[in-house]
Design a protein around this motif. Structure first.
Motif, PDB file in Angstrom:
ATOM      1  N   GLN A 135       0.832  -1.276   0.048  1.00 24.38           N
ATOM      2  CA  GLN A 135       0.130   0.071  -0.009  1.00 24.38           C
ATOM      3  C   GLN A 135       0.995   1.422   0.002  1.00 24.38           C
ATOM      4  O   GLN A 135       0.636   2.024  -0.565  1.00 24.38           O
ATOM      5  CB  GLN A 135      -1.066   0.151   1.278  1.00 24.38           C
ATOM      6  N   VAL A 136       1.938   1.258   0.714  1.00 25.26           N
ATOM      7  CA  VAL A 136       2.812   2.272   0.626  1.00 25.26           C
ATOM      8  C   VAL A 136       3.648   2.386  -0.532  1.00 25.26           C
ATOM      9  O   VAL A 136       3.893   3.325  -1.235  1.00 25.26           O
ATOM     10  CB  VAL A 136       3.905   2.329   1.989  1.00 25.26           C
ATOM     11  N   ASP A 137       4.247   1.270  -0.958  1.00 25.13           N
ATOM     12  CA  ASP A 137       5.389   1.308  -2.032  1.00 25.13           C
ATOM     13  C   ASP A 137       4.656   1.515  -3.406  1.00 25.13           C
ATOM     14  O   ASP A 137       5.196   1.907  -4.226  1.00 25.13           O
ATOM     15  CB  ASP A 137       6.229   0.150  -2.064  1.00 25.13           C
ATOM     16  N   SER A 138       3.415   0.780  -3.510  1.00 23.69           N
ATOM     17  CA  SER A 138       2.818   0.573  -4.921  1.00 23.69           C
ATOM     18  C   SER A 138       1.707   1.539  -5.122  1.00 23.69           C
ATOM     19  O   SER A 138       1.657   2.048  -6.043  1.00 23.69           O
ATOM     20  CB  SER A 138       2.614  -0.910  -5.280  1.00 23.69           C
ATOM     21  N   TRP A 139       0.976   1.547  -3.840  1.00 22.41           N
ATOM     22  CA  TRP A 139      -0.441   2.623  -3.799  1.00 22.41           C
ATOM     23  C   TRP A 139       0.025   3.993  -3.547  1.00 22.41           C
ATOM     24  O   TRP A 139      -0.897   4.808  -3.770  1.00 22.41           O
ATOM     25  CB  TRP A 139      -1.282   1.981  -3.105  1.00 22.41           C
ATOM     26  N   ARG A 140       1.197   4.121  -2.864  1.00 25.67           N
ATOM     27  CA  ARG A 140       1.481   5.429  -2.600  1.00 25.67           C
ATOM     28  C   ARG A 140       0.879   6.009  -1.396  1.00 25.67           C
ATOM     29  O   ARG A 140       0.487   7.325  -1.401  1.00 25.67           O
ATOM     30  CB  ARG A 140       1.606   6.618  -3.864  1.00 25.67           C
ATOM     31  N   ARG A 141       0.556   5.265  -0.401  1.00 28.90           N
ATOM     32  CA  ARG A 141      -0.345   5.763   0.546  1.00 28.90           C
ATOM     33  C   ARG A 141       0.826   6.234   1.494  1.00 28.90           C
ATOM     34  O   ARG A 141       1.700   5.582   1.556  1.00 28.90           O
ATOM     35  CB  ARG A 141      -1.378   4.669   1.099  1.00 28.90           C
ATOM     36  N   LEU A 142       0.377   6.868   2.517  1.00 26.10           N
ATOM     37  CA  LEU A 142       1.082   7.249   3.403  1.00 26.10           C
ATOM     38  C   LEU A 142       1.260   6.320   4.820  1.00 26.10           C
ATOM     39  O   LEU A 142       0.254   5.670   5.072  1.00 26.10           O
ATOM     40  CB  LEU A 142       0.784   8.594   4.413  1.00 26.10           C
ATOM     41  N   PRO A 143       2.646   6.052   5.209  1.00 27.69           N
ATOM     42  CA  PRO A 143       2.525   4.885   6.330  1.00 27.69           C
ATOM     43  C   PRO A 143       1.779   5.123   7.438  1.00 27.69           C
ATOM     44  O   PRO A 143       1.242   4.117   7.877  1.00 27.69           O
ATOM     45  CB  PRO A 143       4.247   5.040   6.673  1.00 27.69           C
ATOM     46  N   GLU A 144       1.528   6.380   8.000  1.00 27.78           N
ATOM     47  CA  GLU A 144       0.992   6.770   9.186  1.00 27.78           C
ATOM     48  C   GLU A 144      -0.535   6.436   8.667  1.00 27.78           C
ATOM     49  O   GLU A 144      -1.273   5.792   9.832  1.00 27.78           O
ATOM     50  CB  GLU A 144       1.023   8.148   9.492  1.00 27.78           C
ATOM     51  N   ASP A 145      -1.169   6.734   7.524  1.00 28.32           N
ATOM     52  CA  ASP A 145      -2.630   6.336   7.358  1.00 28.32           C
ATOM     53  C   ASP A 145      -2.686   4.567   7.091  1.00 28.32           C
ATOM     54  O   ASP A 145      -3.803   4.105   7.634  1.00 28.32           O
ATOM     55  CB  ASP A 145      -3.171   6.934   5.847  1.00 28.32           C
ATOM     56  N   VAL A 146      -1.892   4.012   6.596  1.00 27.13           N
ATOM     57  CA  VAL A 146      -1.897   2.542   6.289  1.00 27.13           C
ATOM     58  C   VAL A 146      -1.882   1.900   7.717  1.00 27.13           C
ATOM     59  O   VAL A 146      -2.492   1.123   8.060  1.00 27.13           O
ATOM     60  CB  VAL A 146      -1.041   2.180   5.320  1.00 27.13           C
ATOM     61  N   ALA A 147      -1.196   2.547   8.493  1.00 26.89           N
ATOM     62  CA  ALA A 147      -0.990   1.723   9.833  1.00 26.89           C
ATOM     63  C   ALA A 147      -2.245   2.003  10.510  1.00 26.89           C
ATOM     64  O   ALA A 147      -2.777   1.086  11.423  1.00 26.89           O
ATOM     65  CB  ALA A 147       0.416   2.455  10.585  1.00 26.89           C
ATOM     66  N   ARG A 148      -2.537   3.146  10.583  1.00 28.24           N
ATOM     67  CA  ARG A 148      -3.776   3.534  11.532  1.00 28.24           C
ATOM     68  C   ARG A 148      -5.135   2.644  10.981  1.00 28.24           C
ATOM     69  O   ARG A 148      -5.906   1.939  11.735  1.00 28.24           O
ATOM     70  CB  ARG A 148      -4.222   4.845  11.399  1.00 28.24           C
ATOM     71  N   ASN A 149      -5.338   2.510   9.752  1.00 32.16           N
ATOM     72  CA  ASN A 149      -6.252   1.786   8.989  1.00 32.16           C
ATOM     73  C   ASN A 149      -6.117   0.361   9.492  1.00 32.16           C
ATOM     74  O   ASN A 149      -7.192  -0.464   9.725  1.00 32.16           O
ATOM     75  CB  ASN A 149      -6.224   1.927   7.519  1.00 32.16           C
ATOM     76  N   TYR A 150      -5.162  -0.059   9.462  1.00 26.71           N
ATOM     77  CA  TYR A 150      -5.003  -1.543   9.551  1.00 26.71           C
ATOM     78  C   TYR A 150      -5.390  -1.904  11.306  1.00 26.71           C
ATOM     79  O   TYR A 150      -5.867  -2.801  11.618  1.00 26.71           O
ATOM     80  CB  TYR A 150      -3.355  -2.084   9.383  1.00 26.71           C
ATOM     81  N   LEU A 151      -4.874  -0.939  12.115  1.00 23.54           N
ATOM     82  CA  LEU A 151      -5.039  -1.189  13.623  1.00 23.54           C
ATOM     83  C   LEU A 151      -6.297  -0.989  13.847  1.00 23.54           C
ATOM     84  O   LEU A 151      -7.159  -1.557  14.674  1.00 23.54           O
ATOM     85  CB  LEU A 151      -4.232  -0.093  14.337  1.00 23.54           C
ATOM     86  N   VAL A 152      -7.089   0.100  13.135  1.00 23.50           N
ATOM     87  CA  VAL A 152      -8.658   0.236  13.143  1.00 23.50           C
ATOM     88  C   VAL A 152      -9.508  -1.079  13.015  1.00 23.50           C
ATOM     89  O   VAL A 152     -10.313  -1.282  13.718  1.00 23.50           O
ATOM     90  CB  VAL A 152      -9.184   1.593  12.639  1.00 23.50           C
ATOM     91  N   ASP A 153      -8.908  -1.399  11.492  1.00 24.37           N
ATOM     92  CA  ASP A 153      -9.686  -2.527  11.048  1.00 24.37           C
ATOM     93  C   ASP A 153      -9.485  -3.772  11.927  1.00 24.37           C
ATOM     94  O   ASP A 153     -10.466  -4.540  12.000  1.00 24.37           O
ATOM     95  CB  ASP A 153      -9.121  -2.844   9.652  1.00 24.37           C
TER      96      ASP A 153
END
Length: 309
Positions: A285-303
């Protein structure tokens, strides 16, 4: 302390404290309410640091993240309490500390046996004022991949399967692969794979994967959390005889500042949830989809129900 000042101090303290300065090792574990989480500056480390920070915030701590890309700098800073928590890799960190303590020529202590690796790591870390928390399920270790077509043609699922074919194999990897026991020598000795040459294109680099994709090489050295294999039509072959060391993700904390049960409990919540496949997907999600690490991390933990929205 401002990050710029901390970086200067980290650079100036690279040698680490002397043993005489480590009286706090025998003191009760500390519980500072303001914690600095270290990142080694690459995608996966950034993601783990963000998740650690969010879990600690959920437990009532105030946190900030500091990126220090060199282990020679951030490990002494961790000893001194300038950094309080870092994500590490069990076998790699054990061997790094072992070399620091016993010299570069000391026999390695990391191994495919996670329990033995953790025992060795904790024995090395403890006298330096560091506490190694329990290892999680996620593992980022060396791995080998072939094209999906090659795997299907030769019915390959494991490295043992590849060895059994007797096929000559060119391996795309770093130039050190020629002598490293986990690489070409191990593939030959443990799996009987006929490695005819090592193509020095690096570990998991785009040129290395392209070389296998176009048939120039048959096998590539990468990692278990490589998020781009599908882009090159590659699949991992299972390390069924456990050639690779146990590089499970482990949080390491400064005992005097962050060794409390509250910190341990907060970070341990990730251990039973985060898997190797999850980590690969987060990297993607960070390397290929260019999302921010903080957003990816939060979404994962929330999910996963580990932090609130």
């Amino acid at each position: 302390m401002p990050a710029c000042c901390l970086l200067l101090c980290v650079a100036g303290c690279a040698a680490g404290p002397s043993l005489e300065d480590r009286d706090a090792v025998t003191a009760a574990p500390g519980d500072s309410r303001r914690l600095t989480v270290g990142s080694a500056g690459f995608t996966e480390s950034d993601l783990l640091a963000q998740m650690y920070s969010l879990l600690l915030q959920e437990a009532g701590y105030r946190t900030k993240i500091l990126s220090v890309t060199n282990r020679e700098l951030y490990e002494p800073a961790l000893e001194r309490g300038q950094i309080d928590v870092v994500p590490e890799y069990a076998a790699t960190f054990a061997d790094w500390l072992n070399a620091k303590v016993n010299g570069a020529d000391a026999p390695t202590v990391g191994s495919p046996d996670l329990a033995a690796t953790m025992t060795a790591l904790r024995a090395l870390a403890g006298p330096r004022g560091l506490t190694v928390l329990d290892a999680g399920r996620a593992v980022d270790q060396n791995a080998f991949a072939v094209t999906a077509d090659f795997a299907a043609e030769h019915r390959l699922k494991t490295l043992s399967d590849l060895g059994a074919t007797g096929l000559p194999v060119r391996l795309a990897a770093g130039d050190e692969c020629v002598r490293r026991p986990y690489c070409a020598p191990g593939l030959k000795e443990v799996y009987g794979i006929d490695v005819t040459a090592v193509d020095p294109k690096g570990v998991g680099t785009t040129p290395a994967k392209q070389a296998v994709q176009n048939g120039q090489d048959q096998l590539v050295l990468t990692t278990t959390t490589d998020a781009t294999l599908d882009d090159f039509g590659l699949v991992l072959l299972a390390d069924d005889k456990h050639l690779q060391n146990a590089d499970n993700i482990v949080p390491v904390v400064n005992r005097a500042r962050a060794g409390s049960e509250d910190v341990t409990g907060a970070l341990a919540r990730l251990n039973t949830v985060l898997t190797t496949a999850d980590l690969a997907h987060l990297n993607e999600q960070v390397d290929s989809w260019r999302r921010l690490p903080e957003d990816v991390a939060r979404n994962y933990l929330v999910d996963r129900g580990l932090v609130g929205r």
